[in-house]
Motif scaffolding. Sequence first.
Motif, PDB file in Angstrom:
ATOM      1  N   ILE A   1       0.823  -1.196   0.000  1.00 34.74           N
ATOM      2  CA  ILE A   1       0.000   0.000   0.000  1.00 34.74           C
ATOM      3  C   ILE A   1       0.860   1.251   0.000  1.00 34.74           C
ATOM      4  O   ILE A   1       0.590   2.217  -0.710  1.00 34.74           O
ATOM      5  CB  ILE A   1      -0.954  -0.006   1.217  1.00 34.74           C
ATOM      6  CG1 ILE A   1      -1.982  -1.122   0.999  1.00 34.74           C
ATOM      7  CG2 ILE A   1      -1.623   1.339   1.400  1.00 34.74           C
ATOM      8  CD1 ILE A   1      -3.127  -1.087   1.953  1.00 34.74           C
ATOM      9  N   THR A   2       1.913   1.202   0.779  1.00 38.50           N
ATOM     10  CA  THR A   2       2.840   2.332   0.781  1.00 38.50           C
ATOM     11  C   THR A   2       3.460   2.500  -0.603  1.00 38.50           C
ATOM     12  O   THR A   2       3.658   3.611  -1.090  1.00 38.50           O
ATOM     13  CB  THR A   2       3.951   2.112   1.815  1.00 38.50           C
ATOM     14  OG1 THR A   2       3.339   1.837   3.069  1.00 38.50           O
ATOM     15  CG2 THR A   2       4.813   3.350   1.949  1.00 38.50           C
ATOM     16  N   TRP A   3       3.736   1.381  -1.215  1.00 36.66           N
ATOM     17  CA  TRP A   3       4.267   1.415  -2.581  1.00 36.66           C
ATOM     18  C   TRP A   3       3.292   2.133  -3.503  1.00 36.66           C
ATOM     19  O   TRP A   3       3.665   3.026  -4.263  1.00 36.66           O
ATOM     20  CB  TRP A   3       4.515  -0.022  -3.062  1.00 36.66           C
ATOM     21  CG  TRP A   3       5.152  -0.124  -4.410  1.00 36.66           C
ATOM     22  CD1 TRP A   3       6.490  -0.089  -4.677  1.00 36.66           C
ATOM     23  CD2 TRP A   3       4.483  -0.280  -5.660  1.00 36.66           C
ATOM     24  NE1 TRP A   3       6.687  -0.208  -6.028  1.00 36.66           N
ATOM     25  CE2 TRP A   3       5.490  -0.328  -6.657  1.00 36.66           C
ATOM     26  CE3 TRP A   3       3.151  -0.378  -6.056  1.00 36.66           C
ATOM     27  CZ2 TRP A   3       5.190  -0.472  -8.017  1.00 36.66           C
ATOM     28  CZ3 TRP A   3       2.845  -0.506  -7.392  1.00 36.66           C
ATOM     29  CH2 TRP A   3       3.853  -0.562  -8.376  1.00 36.66           C
ATOM     30  N   LEU A   4       2.047   1.751  -3.413  1.00 31.74           N
ATOM     31  CA  LEU A   4       1.027   2.390  -4.239  1.00 31.74           C
ATOM     32  C   LEU A   4       0.964   3.894  -3.958  1.00 31.74           C
ATOM     33  O   LEU A   4       0.823   4.712  -4.867  1.00 31.74           O
ATOM     34  CB  LEU A   4      -0.346   1.762  -3.987  1.00 31.74           C
ATOM     35  CG  LEU A   4      -0.538   0.345  -4.513  1.00 31.74           C
ATOM     36  CD1 LEU A   4      -1.799  -0.282  -3.931  1.00 31.74           C
ATOM     37  CD2 LEU A   4      -0.602   0.344  -6.037  1.00 31.74           C
ATOM     38  N   ALA A   5       1.096   4.248  -2.686  1.00 35.59           N
ATOM     39  CA  ALA A   5       1.052   5.661  -2.317  1.00 35.59           C
ATOM     40  C   ALA A   5       2.229   6.407  -2.920  1.00 35.59           C
ATOM     41  O   ALA A   5       2.090   7.529  -3.411  1.00 35.59           O
ATOM     42  CB  ALA A   5       1.055   5.808  -0.800  1.00 35.59           C
ATOM     43  N   ALA A   6       3.387   5.771  -2.897  1.00 37.01           N
ATOM     44  CA  ALA A   6       4.579   6.419  -3.439  1.00 37.01           C
ATOM     45  C   ALA A   6       4.450   6.606  -4.948  1.00 37.01           C
ATOM     46  O   ALA A   6       4.844   7.633  -5.497  1.00 37.01           O
ATOM     47  CB  ALA A   6       5.821   5.597  -3.115  1.00 37.01           C
TER      48      ALA A   6
END
Lengths: 242, 242
Positions: free
Chosen positions: A128-133
């Motif tokens: 999810i953090t990846w997606l946010a980045a």
Amino acid sequence: MTTKCVNCPLHRKDLFKTMTREELGYMQKFKVGELTVEPGTPILMEGSSAPQLYTALSGMGIRDMTLENGDRQVLSFVFPGDFIGLQVGVLGEMGHSVEARTHMRLCVFDRSEFWNFFRSHPSRGFDITWLAAVEEHFLGETLATIGQRNATEAIAWAMVRIFLRGQALGLVNNQTMEFPFTQKDLADALGLSLVHTNKTLARLKKKQLLSWSEGVLHIFDLDALAKVGVTSTDTPRKRPLM
Amino acid sequence: MTTKCVNCPLHRKDLFKTMTREELGYMQKFKVGELTVEPGTPILMEGSSAPQLYTALSGMGIRDMTLENGDRQVLSFVFPGDFIGLQVGVLGEMGHSVEARTHMRLCVFDRSEFWNFFRSHPSRGFDITWLAAVEEHFLGETLATIGQRNATEAIAWAMVRIFLRGQALGLVNNQTMEFPFTQKDLADALGLSLVHTNKTLARLKKKQLLSWSEGVLHIFDLDALAKVGVTSTDTPRKRPLM
DNA sequence: CGGATTCTTGACTACGGTCAACGGAAGTGG
DNA sequence: CCACTTCCGTTGACCGTAGTCAAGAATCCG
């Protein structure tokens, strides 16, 4: 029980790492169900603290926000695989709205489970953090486009970006992809007026760089389109647009 | 051994939840050390895959990216407490550069430990996602500003936003805060030309709304400044600017 | 004391916004 | 089946905000 979520980044096993059997089990629990919406349906509203989060499985939509004076800014276009509602999940409130532009299938998650999900499955939390980045990265590029490029460059850039996105998702067939947005949508995304967007698009069409009507986008020569920004200035660009 | 990181969101115990003793111990391990840089120093470069991530402890900086034609877009201003390098951490590559504008103290983390850190301390991972969501939220607002507001509104909005940020961080004293950026920085942040930015600022100064010189920003009446957008149009705004 | 950087101001220009009108397509209701 | 409306796309005329060019002032620095 629940059908498999082909495009859901939180269900795809091949995204970064394979899921353990246990993880998969949890995902099924976290997942509430699937939702189908028609074009024009609001999925999440700016300022809302909806109890549910989504993942786009199929179809397309729009993220936008409305200013105090009624002006609208389109932040980005939603494609299959996009996570919808991160801000609700972590901030408790959306900073923008999301609306369907085609028939859409959504994977529904329970917001109250979000934190547990994060804690018990760090690797999915990382995703999810990846997606946010990635989202942040895209927003940065968009910002630079609106801020620095002229109308022709901006539109060419947007079409190239969208087309590449479509290609990556396998939505492009025969240099053609579905693009179910209005010219006003595009104008609001690029901070241009509808009229000017229309005229600039017409110029690109006349140059045989693209065609776009009835929700279908066709790009004749991606490289040529990507270079449009170059020819409009005499200073040669240092790096290609793509 | 390492000094305490007062402003570091990853070390602050009061951010969302208290850290366990074990967590604190890990944080110390994750933390490599502290770094001090002078104004003008590049901290992370666009396209780089630096081995280290940072947290701003004190001082200010700028996030920006450069287009193919040399134009620059400032994405945001860096304040104490900001996490620097999320994109390196998750994507492996920065989409923008970060540069110091004042003397800065940075908390240094090891990129290779990032994933482990995420896995072994989900709550801190969640914090990082929280920071990413906040960043996304800000970028969205900025996008709307550049896309939809005129120069006067945009500049007033930016100054209000920055000032509020400063207040939240305790950087404002007597309606005054340090603002060590150039007019060119502000212009590039708002997609305006330097000349027009200067003239618009001059108008705001003449209206006694703010003063800004030698790196010091003084705002006389925050509410009045926030309303600047309103008076410039005859249509009354639906919602206040702040 | 030059040289560099930033800020300031004036004159001119142009990109893109606004206004307005029309056409086609699709939906609605009598 | 045909007026009527609505939405979207298209085009022309006009205008204004903001960009460009240019030159001078102020500050800092080697």
